[in-house]
Write an enzyme that holds these catalytic residues in place. Structure first.
Site: not given
Ligand code: NI
Length: 189
Positions: A140, A94, A50, A137
């Site tokens: 992700h 998110c 991210q 997470e």
């Molecule tokens: Ni997220």
């Protein structure tokens, strides 16, 4: 240092993370930047991709423990070993999908193994919001976003909202890197 958070339509959010072999100084510095970035954005979890890095690292606010607020758990190379049969529903958001929330069903409890910042192997069983954020997470790190898990109908209903997010029509209060790698400055409401 606060880093820009990548928009969910940036291709790095679809890449799989790679395991870390050595937790060197650059890794520790990067993790400190992740922590600063997450709290600046008022998040309760953040995965390395991210913020544009493909290393297998997540940080999760330990929401089960009030005392350790503002001191997130760092998980390096996290692996979920087992999931409970029982699932629960919760409205998720998110930081890479600004101002978008949907109910997601996930297993209520998990067992997870990870390295802490000292390289020590930890194995824990946990539930509640902490288990949910860890699953979000870890997804992700596998290139999975939470809207991949909602029903096709809900996803169809979200189409125009997600297009606005893709084309930077939804601006959060923190800086973002767009789908085409442009810096979009954050704006207060
Ligand atoms: Ni997220």
């Amino acid at each position: 240092m606060i880093l820009p958070i990548y928009n969910c339509f940036n291709p790095i959010l679809r890449q799989k993370a790679t395991d870390i072999k050595d937790i060197d100084k650059s890794t520790v510095d990067f993790i400190n930047n992740m922590i600063e970035t997450m709290y600046n954005a008022d998040g309760i979890g953040l995965a390395a991709n991210q913020v544009g890095d493909s290393r297998s690292i997540i940080i999760v606010d330990n929401t089960n423990d009030e005392e350790s607020k503002a001191k997130p758990i760092v998980m390096i190379n996290p692996k979920i070993l087992s999931f409970s049969q029982e699932e629960s529903d919760y409205k998720e958001g998110c930081l890479s999908i600004p101002k978008y929330y949907e109910i997601v069903s996930r297993p209520s409890e998990i067992e997870i193994e990870y390295l802490d910042i000292n390289g020590k192997l930890n194995k824990i069983s946990t539930g509640d919001l902490f288990a949910r954020v860890i699953q979000h997470e870890v997804d992700h790190l596998n290139g999975i976003l939470f809207f991949d898990k909602i029903t096709p109908l809900k996803k169809a209903l979200s189409k125009s909202k997600l297009r606005k997010i893709e084309f930077n029509k939804v601006i959060p209060h923190y800086d973002m890197l767009s789908a085409d790698n442009r810096l979009i400055k954050g704006e207060e409401d």
